[in-house]
Design an enzyme around this catalytic site. Structure first.
Site, short mmCIF file in Angstrom:
data_model
loop_
_atom_site.label_atom_id
_atom_site.label_comp_id
_atom_site.label_asym_id
_atom_site.label_seq_id
_atom_site.Cartn_x
_atom_site.Cartn_y
_atom_site.Cartn_z
N ASP A 1 0.84 -1.21 0.00
CA ASP A 1 0.00 0.00 0.00
C ASP A 1 0.86 1.25 0.00
O ASP A 1 0.45 2.29 -0.49
CB ASP A 1 -0.94 -0.01 1.20
O1 MRU Z 1 -7.74 -3.11 2.80
P1 MRU Z 1 -7.44 -3.51 1.38
O2 MRU Z 1 -8.18 -4.71 0.91
O3 MRU Z 1 -7.57 -2.33 0.42
O4 MRU Z 1 -5.90 -3.90 1.41
C1 MRU Z 1 -5.27 -4.29 0.22
C2 MRU Z 1 -3.85 -4.66 0.39
O5 MRU Z 1 -3.27 -4.58 1.45
C3 MRU Z 1 -3.12 -5.07 -0.87
O6 MRU Z 1 -2.14 -6.02 -0.58
C4 MRU Z 1 -2.45 -3.84 -1.48
O7 MRU Z 1 -3.37 -2.78 -1.59
C5 MRU Z 1 -1.88 -4.13 -2.82
S1 MRU Z 1 -3.15 -4.41 -4.04
C6 MRU Z 1 -2.38 -4.64 -5.52
#
Ligand code: MRU
Length: 381
Positions: free
Chosen positions: A263
């Site tokens: 993220d």
């Molecule tokens: O809370 P989320 O489902 O948005 O978290 C997503 C993640 O942590 C993913 O691993 C990250 O965003 C990478 S997506 C290509």
């Protein structure tokens, strides 16, 4: 939640069930990922306000998908025939920038959203400097947002190609690899193909994937609901494990590589990703299993020197107290207090490489990442 229009029910088309974002100029529909894997329902997103809510409520999630959905929602809003705007080009730019700022406030941890907003802000400021009317500024914005959608799939495919060949080079000792991944980083988390799951797709296409293991990813179950869905859809040999089974799986020698998404990656390589990623990295280090982050350059935040500075989103207690990410029945004791961080930070020393669309970032002298140097080099090429 705002009354979003449901446009399709029980969609049966094979391919489209892996498409989180459906866009054509003037219209945006988001697959309601809270309903997967059982129901395929797309919601109509006519403007930034609906997108803000869809992102906050996890209709759409995953760092790249959030950024693209937000950018396109505003493109749809300003391309509607009933979007009457009588101001100057500079007022049009201010309008767009204030909506972008608002969209960025929907979820704090993923940098892709603020990165997209910064790039789009620069574009509308430049456009307003030469435009003769507001329409030209809106047009420049719409075209730039549409390019982001197109570029994401290409960048994910490049991540897959680089990741697959790099990992194969590192594990020449085995014919077929088993990979463990966490959360959902696939088509549903991006405009298509995926990042960490894109590398798994590429390994499979190259005929060198023995098996993909995916964690449930409690408490929102992005692994069991979404990644498992994508793996089954693609007929990739795959096994679902409880989050708490990962260390035992590694100890049993059944995983050769862990690949996760990101993220936000700080300048030193510290990486924020779904809660539980840090435990996987610790376990991988202990068991001598390679640990890779796969992410586009838009997930890198060079303004932060380390992961200490990353803001971690804390989500509602209901996600733990109730089933179905807080939407279902209560399963925890009434009155218990809850700590529910959505992400954690994995320190760079536990990461073996960062797979990007421009190549794999490795450690200089096996000690530290020079991410800034890598980014500068790719920009000058
Ligand atoms: O809370 P989320 O489902 O948005 O978290 C997503 C993640 O942590 C993913 O691993 C990250 O965003 C990478 S997506 C290509």
């Amino acid at each position: 939640m705002r009354n979003m229009k449901m446009v399709e029910k029980e969609e049966e088309e094979e391919e489209s069930c892996l498409q989180s974002i459906r866009y054509q100029r003037g219209s945006l529909h988001l697959l309601d990922q809270r309903k997967l894997p059982l129901n395929t329902i797309y919601l109509d997103i006519p403007d930034a306000a609906h997108a803000w809510e869809a992102i906050r409520e996890m209709v759409v999630r995953g760092a790249p998908a959030i950024a693209i959905a937000a950018a396109l929602s505003l493109a749809v809003q300003v391309s509607k025939p009933d979007h009457q705007f009588t101001g100057t080009p500079h007022e049009a730019a201010s309008f767009l920038i204030s909506k972008l700022d608002y969209l960025v406030s929907s979820r704090p941890t993923a940098v892709n959203l603020s990165d997209a907003a910064t790039k789009l802000t620069d574009i509308v400021i430049n456009s307003a400097a030469t435009a003769t009317d507001a329409h030209q500024v809106f047009q420049a914005y719409i075209e730039a947002a549409e390019i982001m959608l197109e570029e994401d799939v290409a960048s994910n495919k490049a991540i897959g190609t680089y990741g697959s060949s790099f990992i194969l080079n590192h594990r020449k000792d085995i014919n077929k690899l088993s990979v463990l991944t966490h959360c959902n980083t696939g088509s549903l988390a991006t405009a298509g193909y995926g990042t960490a799951l894109g590398v798994i797709r590429a390994l499979y296409a190259d005929g060198v994937l023995e098996r993909a293991y995916c964690t449930e990813t409690r408490p929102f179950n992005q692994g069991s609901r979404l990644t498992a869905f994508e793996l089954v859809h693609d007929k990739i040999p795959a096994t679902l494990i409880a989050d708490s089974a990962a260390a035992a799986l590694m100890k049993a020698g059944r995983v050769h590589v862990v690949i996760v998404g990101a993220d936000r990656v700080a300048a030193n390589g510290d990486t924020a990703n779904k809660i539980g990623t840090y435990s996987l990295a610790l376990s991988a280090k202990h068991h001598g299993v390679l640990f890779f982050v796969a992410a586009p350059l838009t997930s890198i935040d060079l303004s932060l020197s380390s992961g200490e500075e990353i803001v971690i989103e804390e989500r509602s207690a209901k996600e733990l107290l109730n089933t179905r990410g807080g939407l279902g029945e209560q399963v925890a004791a009434s009155g218990i207090s809850v700590w529910n961080p959505a992400f954690d930070v994995t320190p760079a020393n536990l990461i073996d490489g960062i797979i990007t669309e421009k190549g794999v970032i490795t450690k200089v002298g096996n000690e530290v990442f020079d991410i800034k140097g890598f980014v500068q080099k790719t920009m000058s090429n």
